[in-house]
Motif scaffolding. Structure first.
Motif, short mmCIF file in Angstrom:
data_model
loop_
_atom_site.label_atom_id
_atom_site.label_comp_id
_atom_site.label_asym_id
_atom_site.label_seq_id
_atom_site.Cartn_x
_atom_site.Cartn_y
_atom_site.Cartn_z
N LYS A 1 -22.92 -1.34 13.76
CA LYS A 1 -23.72 -0.81 12.65
C LYS A 1 -24.20 -1.92 11.72
CE LYS A 1 -21.16 3.55 12.69
NZ LYS A 1 -20.23 3.16 13.77
N GLY A 2 -23.90 -3.18 12.08
CA GLY A 2 -24.35 -4.31 11.27
C GLY A 2 -23.43 -4.68 10.14
N ASN A 3 -22.27 -4.03 10.06
CA ASN A 3 -21.30 -4.33 9.00
C ASN A 3 -20.46 -5.54 9.41
OD1 ASN A 3 -19.51 -4.26 6.85
ND2 ASN A 3 -18.26 -2.63 7.75
N GLY A 4 -20.29 -6.50 8.49
CA GLY A 4 -19.51 -7.70 8.79
C GLY A 4 -18.37 -7.93 7.82
N ASP A 5 -17.94 -6.87 7.11
CA ASP A 5 -16.87 -7.00 6.13
C ASP A 5 -15.50 -6.89 6.82
OD1 ASP A 5 -15.51 -7.27 3.74
OD2 ASP A 5 -15.73 -5.15 3.18
N PHE A 6 -15.21 -7.83 7.67
CA PHE A 6 -13.93 -7.89 8.37
C PHE A 6 -13.77 -9.28 8.95
CE2 PHE A 6 -17.09 -6.31 11.39
CZ PHE A 6 -16.93 -7.17 12.46
N CYS A 7 -12.57 -9.61 9.38
CA CYS A 7 -12.33 -10.89 10.06
C CYS A 7 -11.23 -10.65 11.09
CB CYS A 7 -11.92 -11.97 9.06
SG CYS A 7 -11.84 -13.62 9.81
N ILE A 8 -11.63 -10.62 12.35
CA ILE A 8 -10.72 -10.34 13.45
C ILE A 8 -10.96 -11.34 14.57
CG2 ILE A 8 -10.56 -7.89 12.88
CD1 ILE A 8 -12.60 -7.41 15.17
N ALA B 1 -7.37 -4.10 16.04
CA ALA B 1 -8.11 -4.59 14.88
C ALA B 1 -9.61 -4.50 15.13
CB ALA B 1 -7.70 -6.03 14.56
N ALA B 2 -10.01 -4.80 16.37
CA ALA B 2 -11.44 -4.71 16.71
C ALA B 2 -11.93 -3.27 16.64
CB ALA B 2 -11.67 -5.28 18.11
N ALA B 3 -11.13 -2.33 17.12
CA ALA B 3 -11.52 -0.93 17.08
C ALA B 3 -11.65 -0.43 15.64
CB ALA B 3 -10.50 -0.09 17.84
N LEU B 4 -10.75 -0.88 14.78
CA LEU B 4 -10.83 -0.49 13.37
C LEU B 4 -12.07 -1.07 12.71
CD1 LEU B 4 -7.07 -0.90 12.37
CD2 LEU B 4 -8.36 1.25 12.41
N ALA B 5 -12.36 -2.34 13.01
CA ALA B 5 -13.57 -2.97 12.45
C ALA B 5 -14.82 -2.26 12.94
CB ALA B 5 -13.61 -4.45 12.83
N GLU B 6 -14.84 -1.89 14.20
CA GLU B 6 -15.99 -1.15 14.75
C GLU B 6 -16.12 0.22 14.08
OE1 GLU B 6 -19.28 -0.05 16.73
OE2 GLU B 6 -18.40 -2.06 16.71
N GLY B 7 -14.98 0.79 13.67
CA GLY B 7 -14.99 2.08 13.00
C GLY B 7 -15.32 2.02 11.53
N GLY B 8 -15.58 0.81 11.01
CA GLY B 8 -15.99 0.68 9.63
C GLY B 8 -14.91 0.27 8.66
#
Length: 601
Positions: A171-178, A258-265
């Protein structure tokens, strides 16, 4: 095999298959093959394959004939028994027979016959590894099996630090670091599997989703980032909360989750194998974000609470409540409360019945064996083990090890827990009394410097040292990082620390939590703890003004019972209900709570 049996077998060997004195020089290590090639006798791999392909080989050897089945048997061409002569086996270690022309030929030795058959079996392995040594292939497969105890992805080819990468979800969100957002699909499957074993959280999600009891809650969390935690986070989100999360342990993060959570927003800042600097950087990224003020803390170990209290005191004062689930973190909260510095109500989940009597006991009873097996392949029967601490974690560890046939010693400071250990059949000792003889040392105290350098120096060669308490302070690992000691990484989370005289100990997870660093824990038990955490957050967030002051509280007994009741349908269990007369006799409400706060269970 006796000499007589060998001699009888030799009577079946064709003369042309046995090298004679005029064919080879005495003592020659080379034997001519049927194709005219020269074959070294000390290459059993080639010998086995060549013999199997030879046209003189018997199509099917009889069972039990060993490698003699590889030789042609033609009674018409065999020498007479009278023409054979046995030599002194003590002189040359073998046998010989005399041909009719007087020449002497050496018979194949027993040792060669046995090994040829064994090596032929090895040659049946796939051709890909046919020429590779067996020890190498076993070692490699063993390493591969254990390269990712708690995560599929802890041995990634990409060595770039996640802090140096720019990643965005679909979705273009980059507020994470995994570690790698591309692993999201794998993580999603892990989360879906965990949901099947977390019935209470799923029931809570369905019951409270319409009410949104956490609407407006901004939860910042610092726990183990696993599939079970992901189910908790998604439940909190379904109940209306916004979440930002970091890991409480540098080794326990499952990268794909962690990747799945980041993908989920979700804003997740964690990966397996963080450095100490990465650890605190991730916590700060969770907290220090423009336009976002957390109002609830969910902590495991107290590191997040400590960071906000020290670095962002104004933010700390605006927190509505803290939920803490570890001995170490609860201890810190009580210290702040005693000093009058705790300006936030806090819930001690660690000492709730559903955490201590289930997670601490049953979880550790199963996961201690799993963690040790995955990392060391140790056999427990007959091993001498010392367990430091006989709280609920220690009780679980001791019960599992005793059931496996280990000889278990216990160290304790509390006379009540010590008496429990004695009544359970364990010998109560001081650590220095048994440190020279034990094979495994397990710490379960939540304290610091339980196993110091003095004890580490006195341990026997090969002693396994690990920690089942929360913090990494129980084993004095820092004292081992000295020039005279050599560290050798042999597997993921397994280090051999070698002394100058060659003695070595096996240190697991660098003294951090064994089960979540090196293996996994039972999902069902974590469902109980996660549900308790969720209810504690709901209780603190929705409590009317004045119900909870700036102190540390235990979860209300009614909530403990509610958490337990949500898990009973999994077992098709049916509770007995009190009659009105029985409830009046006991002085209880028919719907509970059924035990007073001082009841010990």
């Amino acid at each position: 095999m006796s000499v007589q049996v060998v001699a009888a077998k030799m009577a079946e060997v064709e003369l042309k298959d046995v090298p004679t004195g005029k064919d080879l020089p005495a003592g020659s290590p080379m034997t001519p093959t049927s194709e005219g090639k020269t074959l070294a006798r000390n290459d059993p791999h080639e010998a086995g394959s060549s013999a199997a392909a030879s046209p003189t080989a018997e199509p099917s050897a009889k069972a039990g004939e060993g490698s003699l089945g590889l030789l042609n048997t033609n009674p018409a061409k065999m020498p007479q028994a009278s023409a054979m002569k046995r030599t002194d086996l003590q002189q040359n270690g073998g046998e010989a027979f005399v041909n009719r022309d007087g020449t002497v030929a050496e018979a194949p030795r027993m040792k060669k016959i046995q090994f040829a058959d064994q090596k032929q079996e090895f040659n049946k392995r796939p051709s890909k590894i046919g020429r590779r040594s067996l020890s190498r292939s076993i070692s490699q497969s063993s390493t591969d099996s254990y390269s990712s105890a708690a995560s599929y992805t802890d041995s990634s080819d990409d060595e770039t630090s996640p802090r140096d990468k720019q990643q965005k979800n679909s979705k273009g969100n980059g507020d994470f670091c995994i570690k790698n957002i591309k692993q999201a699909d794998f993580g999603r499957r892990e989360i879906e599997i965990a949901e099947q074993e977390m019935p209470a959280l799923m029931a809570l999600r369905k019951r409270a989703q319409g009410e949104k009891p956490l609407a407006g809650a901004k939860v910042v969390g610092c726990t183990h980032i696993t599939a079970q935690t992901a189910v908790l986070m998604e439940t909190l989100s379904a109940l209306g909360a916004q979440c930002r999360w970091a890991a409480c342990n540098i080794y326990s993060t499952q990268n794909e989750v962690a990747a799945a959570l980041a993908e989920g927003g979700f804003s997740v800042f964690a990966w397996k194998g963080e450095s100490e600097d990465d650890f605190w950087w991730c916590i700060d990224r969770c907290v220090n974000v423009e336009g976002w003020q957390p109002n609830m803390i969910l902590d495991d170990g107290g590191d997040l609470t400590h960071w906000i209290y020290k670095k962002y005191p104004n933010m700390f004062k605006k927190i509505k409540g803290i939920v803490e689930e570890s001995v170490t973190g609860v201890h810190r909260l009580y210290q702040l409360s005693k000093a009058g510095k705790l300006c936030v109500p806090a819930m001690n989940v660690n000492d709730s019945v559903t955490k201590q009597k289930f997670d601490n006991l049953y979880c550790c009873r199963e996961s201690i064996l799993d963690g040790l097996k995955r990392t060391t392949d140790v056999m427990f029967g007959g091993k001498q083990v010392v367990v430091c601490g006989y709280g609920e974690v220690g009780k679980g560890c001791c019960a599992a090890l005793k059931a496996m046939g280990s000889i278990v010693y216990v160290t304790e400071i509390d006379p009540i827990c010590a008496l429990q250990a004695c009544m359970d059949g364990f010998r109560l000792v001081k650590l220095n009394e048994v440190i020279r003889q034990v094979d495994i040392v397990i710490t379960c105290t939540g304290n610091k410097n339980v196993v110091v350098r003095e004890y580490l120096d006195r341990m026997k060669n090969g002693c396994i040292v690990c920690n089942m308490g929360h913090s990494n302070t129980e084993i004095d690992v820092a004292s081992l990082r000295t020039p005279e000691l050599t560290w050798e990484r042999v597997r993921s989370q397994v280090d051999h620390v070698i002394w100058p005289d060659g003695k070595r100990i096996v240190l697991l997870a660098e003294g951090r939590l064994l089960n979540l660093s090196c293996s996994t824990v039972p999902t069902f038990v974590l469902s109980i703890t996660a549900t308790t955490q969720a209810l504690a957050l709901i209780e603190l967030y929705n409590a009317p003004e004045g119900r909870y002051k700036q102190d540390v509280y235990l979860l209300p007994k009614k909530m403990d019972e509610y958490v337990a009741s949500l898990h009973l349908p999994t077992f098709d269990a049916h509770l007995t209900e009190l009659s009105d007369e029985q409830a009046k006799y006991l002085g209880l409400n028919k719907n509970g709570p059924f035990k007073p706060n001082y009841y010990r269970y």
